[in-house]
Design a protein around this motif. Structure first.
Motif, PDB file in Angstrom:
ATOM      1  N   MET A   1       0.839  -1.200   0.000  1.00 11.30           N
ATOM      2  CA  MET A   1       0.000   0.000   0.000  1.00 11.30           C
ATOM      3  C   MET A   1       0.870   1.245   0.000  1.00 11.30           C
ATOM      4  O   MET A   1       1.800   1.369   0.771  1.00 11.30           O
ATOM      5  N   SER A   2       0.597   2.118  -0.931  1.00  6.59           N
ATOM      6  CA  SER A   2       1.371   3.363  -0.933  1.00  6.59           C
ATOM      7  C   SER A   2       0.461   4.530  -0.652  1.00  6.59           C
ATOM      8  O   SER A   2      -0.657   4.589  -1.143  1.00  6.59           O
ATOM      9  N   ALA A   3       0.945   5.429   0.185  1.00  4.51           N
ATOM     10  CA  ALA A   3       0.137   6.594   0.542  1.00  4.51           C
ATOM     11  C   ALA A   3       0.805   7.847  -0.007  1.00  4.51           C
ATOM     12  O   ALA A   3       2.013   7.860  -0.263  1.00  4.51           O
ATOM     13  N   ILE A   4      -0.010   8.853  -0.169  1.00  2.98           N
ATOM     14  CA  ILE A   4       0.497  10.128  -0.681  1.00  2.98           C
ATOM     15  C   ILE A   4       1.489  10.736   0.305  1.00  2.98           C
ATOM     16  O   ILE A   4       1.265  10.715   1.522  1.00  2.98           O
ATOM     17  N   VAL A   5       2.591  11.271  -0.201  1.00  7.34           N
ATOM     18  CA  VAL A   5       3.493  12.074   0.630  1.00  7.34           C
ATOM     19  C   VAL A   5       3.740  13.384  -0.103  1.00  7.34           C
ATOM     20  O   VAL A   5       4.133  13.370  -1.272  1.00  7.34           O
ATOM     21  N   GLU A   6       3.433  14.489   0.526  1.00  4.93           N
ATOM     22  CA  GLU A   6       3.670  15.785  -0.116  1.00  4.93           C
ATOM     23  C   GLU A   6       4.503  16.684   0.792  1.00  4.93           C
ATOM     24  O   GLU A   6       4.564  16.476   1.991  1.00  4.93           O
ATOM     25  N   GLU A   7       5.103  17.698   0.181  1.00  5.92           N
ATOM     26  CA  GLU A   7       5.985  18.610   0.921  1.00  5.92           C
ATOM     27  C   GLU A   7       5.397  20.022   0.948  1.00  5.92           C
ATOM     28  O   GLU A   7       5.023  20.562  -0.091  1.00  5.92           O
ATOM     29  N   TYR A   8       5.329  20.593   2.100  1.00  9.13           N
ATOM     30  CA  TYR A   8       4.911  21.997   2.244  1.00  9.13           C
ATOM     31  C   TYR A   8       5.810  22.691   3.250  1.00  9.13           C
ATOM     32  O   TYR A   8       6.536  22.032   3.997  1.00  9.13           O
ATOM     33  N   ASP A   9       5.745  24.015   3.277  1.00 10.82           N
ATOM     34  CA  ASP A   9       6.438  24.742   4.340  1.00 10.82           C
ATOM     35  C   ASP A   9       5.565  24.764   5.594  1.00 10.82           C
ATOM     36  O   ASP A   9       5.994  24.432   6.679  1.00 10.82           O
ATOM     37  N   VAL A  10       4.314  25.186   5.361  1.00 12.86           N
ATOM     38  CA  VAL A  10       3.423  25.397   6.509  1.00 12.86           C
ATOM     39  C   VAL A  10       2.123  24.620   6.315  1.00 12.86           C
ATOM     40  O   VAL A  10       1.527  24.662   5.238  1.00 12.86           O
ATOM     41  N   VAL A  11       1.700  23.911   7.350  1.00 13.24           N
ATOM     42  CA  VAL A  11       0.401  23.242   7.348  1.00 13.24           C
ATOM     43  C   VAL A  11      -0.497  23.960   8.349  1.00 13.24           C
ATOM     44  O   VAL A  11      -0.106  24.169   9.507  1.00 13.24           O
ATOM     45  N   VAL A  12      -1.677  24.372   7.889  1.00 14.96           N
ATOM     46  CA  VAL A  12      -2.641  24.983   8.798  1.00 14.96           C
ATOM     47  C   VAL A  12      -3.795  24.001   8.968  1.00 14.96           C
ATOM     48  O   VAL A  12      -4.337  23.509   7.974  1.00 14.96           O
ATOM     49  N   ILE A  13      -4.152  23.702  10.202  1.00 15.09           N
ATOM     50  CA  ILE A  13      -5.225  22.738  10.450  1.00 15.09           C
ATOM     51  C   ILE A  13      -6.472  23.489  10.924  1.00 15.09           C
ATOM     52  O   ILE A  13      -6.495  24.048  12.015  1.00 15.09           O
ATOM     53  N   GLY A  14      -7.474  23.508  10.068  1.00 17.97           N
ATOM     54  CA  GLY A  14      -8.718  24.212  10.377  1.00 17.97           C
ATOM     55  C   GLY A  14      -8.836  25.462   9.534  1.00 17.97           C
ATOM     56  O   GLY A  14      -7.869  26.213   9.387  1.00 17.97           O
ATOM     57  N   SER A 143      -6.761   9.401   6.031  1.00 23.64           N
ATOM     58  CA  SER A 143      -6.569   8.432   4.953  1.00 23.64           C
ATOM     59  C   SER A 143      -5.142   7.897   4.910  1.00 23.64           C
ATOM     60  O   SER A 143      -4.831   7.044   4.094  1.00 23.64           O
ATOM     61  N   GLY A 144      -4.263   8.425   5.756  1.00 18.73           N
ATOM     62  CA  GLY A 144      -2.900   7.921   5.805  1.00 18.73           C
ATOM     63  C   GLY A 144      -1.896   8.751   5.019  1.00 18.73           C
ATOM     64  O   GLY A 144      -0.712   8.433   4.988  1.00 18.73           O
ATOM     65  N   ALA A 145      -2.361   9.805   4.359  1.00 20.25           N
ATOM     66  CA  ALA A 145      -1.447  10.655   3.596  1.00 20.25           C
ATOM     67  C   ALA A 145      -0.570  11.454   4.550  1.00 20.25           C
ATOM     68  O   ALA A 145      -1.004  11.859   5.618  1.00 20.25           O
ATOM     69  N   THR A 146       0.690  11.660   4.131  1.00 16.91           N
ATOM     70  CA  THR A 146       1.621  12.419   4.951  1.00 16.91           C
ATOM     71  C   THR A 146       1.957  13.730   4.251  1.00 16.91           C
ATOM     72  O   THR A 146       2.194  13.763   3.045  1.00 16.91           O
ATOM     73  N   TYR A 147       1.951  14.799   5.015  1.00 16.26           N
ATOM     74  CA  TYR A 147       2.341  16.106   4.482  1.00 16.26           C
ATOM     75  C   TYR A 147       3.511  16.592   5.313  1.00 16.26           C
ATOM     76  O   TYR A 147       3.346  16.973   6.472  1.00 16.26           O
ATOM     77  N   ASN A 148       4.693  16.515   4.749  1.00 20.43           N
ATOM     78  CA  ASN A 148       5.873  16.986   5.470  1.00 20.43           C
ATOM     79  C   ASN A 148       5.893  18.509   5.482  1.00 20.43           C
ATOM     80  O   ASN A 148       5.523  19.148   4.502  1.00 20.43           O
ATOM     81  N   CYS A 149       6.325  19.077   6.565  1.00 20.73           N
ATOM     82  CA  CYS A 149       6.361  20.537   6.630  1.00 20.73           C
ATOM     83  C   CYS A 149       7.299  20.977   7.741  1.00 20.73           C
ATOM     84  O   CYS A 149       7.825  20.154   8.497  1.00 20.73           O
ATOM     85  N   LYS A 150       7.532  22.298   7.809  1.00 17.79           N
ATOM     86  CA  LYS A 150       8.439  22.847   8.827  1.00 17.79           C
ATOM     87  C   LYS A 150       7.677  23.494   9.987  1.00 17.79           C
ATOM     88  O   LYS A 150       8.181  23.582  11.090  1.00 17.79           O
ATOM     89  N   SER A 151       6.478  23.996   9.661  1.00 20.78           N
ATOM     90  CA  SER A 151       5.645  24.573  10.728  1.00 20.78           C
ATOM     91  C   SER A 151       4.221  24.070  10.593  1.00 20.78           C
ATOM     92  O   SER A 151       3.734  23.875   9.479  1.00 20.78           O
TER      93      SER A 151
END
Lengths: 633, 458
Positions: A1-14, A143-151
């Motif tokens: 099973m492969s899940a999405i991995v994406e790269e961002y600087d900032v993730v805002v939740i909400g 869903s298991g997707a990962t979003y790498n980020c710094k903040s």
């Protein structure tokens, strides 16, 4: 099973009012930003009252605007009624409040988000915060997707493990029946974050067609509307406005409530969360203020294209059948049809003392938070924090000095300082009385106070900045001219004073002295002042205020000077308070818990005495001296 | 904060020797210029050289307070590295105190406990390795100040201040709730109502200030406790001391009488006398509390007057008292010397080292000897008390004055028809000043008051 991995600087939740400001600020500062929401249709939702602003909250909106935020601009585009409150009072407490068209407000903000460069809107529930050695690495979704980020900026509002309750009916949903976020709390706890549970509530919405407005008093907006945003052209806000309506509860309403108190989940113990005292449910009001024979009820439109009306003043968590009877006992609501029930909502939030005034967690590098998640309440308070958290999430990545607003320059500063420094046992709402320097923190001078900071951060344009500097110079020059322009007791002067019922002059004086008289103003003196330059209305407003309240303003400035001197004495982050011998035990523990960044902040922690501060100052001096000596070796 | 220039009495407070008032900070020279008069007309000390000594007078306007020597030490060559002025006066509690009050009136503020040392340290005058010692000074002085500011304050004054504060905060809360929620709460015409209340408060504060001038705010005399077993004649002794013409006892207007404490002048020495319940082992709960209090007071007292009933035998209660006062400064009064003496001076001398005086409270005999004895003990320095007590009183008086000025500002704002939000700013200052007197911070008081008294919100 492969899940999405994406790269961002900032993730805002909400994507509520805090999240929108955070994401916009970060994206506009050039960082790749993604904003998560459980529903894209609920961006910038107003799940409770249909207005923006009000006493002290209006100040916050103006400050957000001066710093380069969006709330003021968005409400200027979507309001349906506007009022400047407290106009008969001093300028410091004038407060702008606008009724919003909720759907339009939300739509308009969504459009802004969707069309901002560097910003991605994503519908998904974040279930885990990824951190390594207390440094943020990313987030994971349901869903298991990962979003790498710094903040990461947490703006989860009232959605964490939320539960809506009325009577014995309860459902695990967010506001308006939206999906709650049930997993994130565990992840936060695993990171060592302390969670608490708060509660708030909202009244019913009633079908407009079922209301008899002839039994109510109509409430109009102002004839001349003042916009929130400094960049909104005042002419564009002179619209045809909607009305609100005033009615009252009565003995019968109170009887119904009293007779059914035992069925309220608040009194039966079904609700555990701590609710706000300033926003009491109608049942609380009836119990606590038993001597009052009536309470005001404001009927406010939720928008132009809906018949739903908000019943301000009657939030409740009583059972449906009691609500039905209770609302119908109010004059004009005899045949009211409820569209949505009133309910109380419980949710997880944090104890905000875990945050620095930058809104970054003390323990976790790169983790920021804003809004109701921080234990506040209100759209404006949320947006103000969201903006600061978003700015700092970006500044941190850029390696720039983070933004800290202090109590002497803004309500947002007061808000954040109170949250991170004081014991907070209920959702925090802003009030003008919380700002000790409120004469300086007016809604009319938010631009003069903060736009420079917004410019330095990078959210205010060069053009706006230049016009601000121009405004500053005009104000200073004109005040100087008025202070130095002598005026004799001529016939012309005396007759104007007589017309304005002002005491005639015995001897010569300056124009500024005349402006200081309560019955006179800059505008009134025009006929006597031949060399007057052409100035804009907002410049004249500043001149009037600064001259008229000069004595009071000076006193506050002096207090601010003292305040700043303590604020500028910084405490090194690595300082171990528990090891300072002369401190009393209680002070040691409190200081260790709050880890203040400055002597000023330390002095505001309850349980820290002036003597403790003296000890701390002495200790710091020696600490610095020793550190310097070590450096030299 | 009004100023950053501080002042304090630098010498021990006794009625002998000289008294030194020390001022430090940027306004020191300006203050001394305003209160110093030389024989040479127009001499200004601010223009004199540093480290010089000047003879002259300290005056408050036209009133000459004392003949003094003034030492100038301009910063950075001074103890605190700030401009320092020392006023050496003739000593004596009243004069030294009066000079300090004058210095404060002209712009200094009373120094916080240990503040001179703290400044010296922070300005690099004291070796930085001595931080611990400096911290100890701050803590020691502060502990005492805390103890004295709370325990020295008379109960009635404490109650009065608490009551005034609650009236002030109620009014602020009302104004603030109206500002916060103008559509729910109206304050039209509130100024007139508030004016009545403010004027009342001003009168009450004025009375408090007058009391402070007469030393009736805090127990600033020598803390004296009268002990003895029941019926030894303690109360008659107190009545005798207080009831005479030499006693100065007045109530603070508008407050209840604090029956336990009386201030008297005896041979020029001021005493604050506390009558206590007789000491004996008792099972009666109410009396037990009284006895406990007597023990407690005795521990804190500067001087104990132990009254012995000479017409009865010494019993276990007396033994207990003798133990209790062993390490304390005390005088033993052998009362009821008009009756047949069962217990004699010789018998007591074997048990205690304290001075013994025969009196008869009933026939008013022996009081002069007591008076002389106390005078001797005081002027020889055998009994003294911590000067922080005086500072505390001045500090508190200063705070009452500040509260008074804040309320005057409120009055002015009302009369000038300023908007209501201006009232609450100065009301809050008054509330905070009064709070400092009784050791309370404002913190969340206002918000709590608003929510508990006024129904606002949606």
């Amino acid at each position: 099973m492969s899940a999405i991995v994406e790269e961002y600087d900032v993730v805002v939740i909400g994507a509520g009012h805090a999240g929108c400001e955070a994401a916009l600020a970060s994206a506009r500062l050039g960082l790749e930003t993604i904003i998560f929401t459980v529903s894209v249709d609920s961006i910038a939702l107003m799940p409770c009252n249909p207005n923006i602003g009000g006493s002290s909250k209006g100040h916050i909106v103006k400050e957000i605007d001066a710093l380069g935020g969006e709330m003021g601009k968005n409400i200027d585009k979507t309001f349906i009624q506007s009022k400047m409150l407290n106009l008969s009072k001093g300028p410091a407490v004038h407060s702008l409040r606008a009724q919003a068209d909720k759907a339009e407000y939300s739509k308009s903000m969504r459009k802004i988000l969707e069309n901002t460069d560097n910003l991605t809107v994503r519908q998904a529930e974040v279930v885990e915060i990824l951190a390594e050695n207390n440094v943020i690495r990313g987030v994971r979704t349901f869903s298991g997707a990962t979003y790498n980020c710094k903040s990461v900026v947490l703006c989860t509002g009232t959605y964490l493990k939320s539960r809506c309750i009325y009577g014995d009916v309860s459902s695990y949903t967010g506001p308006n029946g939206l999906q709650s976020a049930d997993y994130l709390t565990e992840s936060l706890k695993n990171l060592g974050i302390e969670i608490q549970r708060f509660k708030t509530g909202t009244p019913a919405r009633i079908d407009k067609r079922s209301i008899d407005f002839s039994k109510m008093e109509e409430q109009f907006g102002d004839e001349r509307v003042v916009p929130f945003s400094f960049s909104t052209d005042p002419e564009t806000v002179q619209i045809k406005q909607a009305s609100c309506w005033l009615t009252y509860t009565n003995e019968e309403t109170h009887r119904i409530i009293r007779e059914n108190l035992d069925r309220s989940p608040l009194y039966s113990g079904m609700i555990e969360g701590t609710g706000p005292r300033y926003c009491p449910s109608i049942e609380d009001k009836v119990v606590k203020f038993a001597d009052k024979d009536r309470h005001q009820v404001f009927i406010e439109p939720e928008g132009l294209y809906t018949n739903e009306m908000y019943v301000g003043g009657m939030s409740s968590s009583l059972p449906e059948d009691v609500q039905h009877k209770m609302y119908r006992s109010v004059a004009g609501l005899e045949n009211a049809k409820i569209v949505r029930n009133a309910y109380a909502i419980e949710y997880d939030c944090i104890n905000p003392r875990q945050l620095n005034p930058t809104l970054e967690f003390k323990q976790i590098q790169g983790l920021f938070s804003g809004g109701q998640f921080n234990g506040s309440s209100g759209y404006e308070e949320a947006a103000g924090q969201g903006l600061v958290a978003g700015i700092n999430a970006a500044l941190k990545i850029q390696g720039r000095e983070m933004l800290i607003l202090d109590r002497s320059e803004s309500y947002i500063g007061v808000l954040i300082d109170d949250l991170v420094t004081k014991e907070n046992k209920e959702p925090y709402r802003m009030m003008t009385s919380r700002a000790e320097y409120r004469l300086l923190l007016r809604q009319d001078n938010a631009d003069l106070r903060l736009m420079k900071k917004g410019y330095e951060v990078g959210l205010v344009s060069e053009q706006q900045y230049n016009s601000l500097i121009n405004k500053e110079n005009q104000i200073a020059a004109e005040i100087k001219r008025l202070e130095n322009t002598n005026i004799g007791a001529s016939k012309e002067v005396q007759s104007l004073l007589e017309i304005k019922e002002s005491t005639p002059l015995k001897t010569g004086t300056t124009l500024a002295e005349l402006i200081r008289r309560p019955e006179l103003s800059y505008e009134i003196l025009e006929p006597l002042d031949k060399e007057r330059p052409q100035l804009a209305a907002d410049v004249i407003e500043q001149i009037n205020i600064n001259i008229k309240y000069d004595g009071y303003i000076r006193r506050q400035l002096k207090q601010v000077e003292h305040f700043k001197s303590l604020e500028n004495k910084k405490i090194p982050a690595e300082l171990d308070f528990l090891n300072i011998d002369g401190l009393r035990k209680e002070a040691k523990q409190k200081l260790d818990l709050y880890k203040p960044l400055s002597i000023g902040q330390a002095s505001r922690i309850s349980g820290v005495s002036p003597a403790d501060i003296s000890v701390l100052l002495v200790y710091l001096e020696q600490y610095r001296h020793n550190a310097k000596k070590q450096d030299m070796r | 904060m009004k100023t950053d220039t501080i002042a304090a009495i630098a010498t021990a407070m006794s009625n002998s020797g000289i008294g030194i008032v020390r001022i430090s900070g940027s306004d020191s020279l300006e203050i001394i210029d305003n209160i110093y008069r030389s024989r040479i007309a127009g001499k200004r000390l601010s223009e004199a050289d540093s480290h010089t000594v000047h003879y002259g007078y300290i005056c408050d306007g036209e009133d000459v307070i004392d003949e003094v020597i003034v030492l100038l030490m301009k910063g950075p060559n001074s103890f605190t590295r700030e401009d320092v002025v020392e006023i050496d006066c003739h000593g004596g509690v009243l004069v030294t105190k009066k000079i300090l009050e004058t210095v404060i009136k002209y712009g200094a503020r009373p120094a916080e406990p240990g503040e001179f040392t703290k400044r010296a340290f922070l300005n690099g005058r004291i070796d930085l390795s001595q931080a611990e010692a400096v911290i100890d000074v701050i803590n020691a002085k502060n502990d005492f100040a805390l103890k004295s500011s709370v325990s020295q304050l008379k109960g009635a004054v404490h109650d009065k201040i608490t009551e005034m504060r609650s009236r002030i905060i109620y009014n602020i809360a009302f104004i603030e709730s109206a500002l916060d929620d103008p559509e729910h709460v109206s304050i039209e015409g509130y100024g007139e109502k508030l004016l009545v209340e403010v004027e009342k408060l001003l009168i009450e504060l004025k009375n408090l200030l007058k009391s402070a001038d007469n030393g009736r705010i805090i127990k600033e005399g020598i803390q004296t406790v009268i002990v003895g077993k029941p019926n030894a004649g303690k109360s008659s002794l107190l009545n005798l001391l207080v009831g005479e013409e030499r006693a100065i006892v007045t109530d603070i207007a508008g407050t209840t009488r604090d029956v336990l404490e009386e201030s008297i002048q005896l041979g020029g020495v001021s005493l604050t006398i506390m009558d206590t319940a007789g000491i004996r082992n008792t099972e009666d709960v109410v009396e037990k509390i009284g006895v406990e209090r007597a023990r407690e007071y005795s521990l804190k007292a500067d001087l104990i007057i132990y009254v012995v009933d000479s017409s009865t035998d010494l019993d276990e209660n007396d033994e207990e008292i003798i133990q209790m006062i062993k390490e304390k400064k005390a005088v033993v009064l052998l009362n009821k010397s008009d009756l047949t003496m069962v217990t004699t001076e010789e018998m007591l001398e074997k048990k205690t080292d304290h001075r013994i005086i025969q009196i008869s409270a009933k026939e008013n005999r022996g009081i002069e000897i007591l008076e002389e004895t106390l005078k001797d003990m005081f002027f020889s320095g055998e009994i003294s008390f911590n000067d922080e007590v005086y500072i505390t009183n001045i500090r508190q008086k200063n705070l009452i004055q500040e509260a008074y000025e804040s309320l005057e500002m409120v009055k002015k704002s009302i009369l000038e028809e300023m908007p209501e939000d201006f009232y609450s700013i100065d009301l809050m200052s008054a509330y905070e000043s009064l709070g400092s007197i009784i050791g309370e911070k404002a913190e969340e008081d206002l918000v709590n008051e608003i929510f508990s008294k006024f129904c606002t919100g949606k």
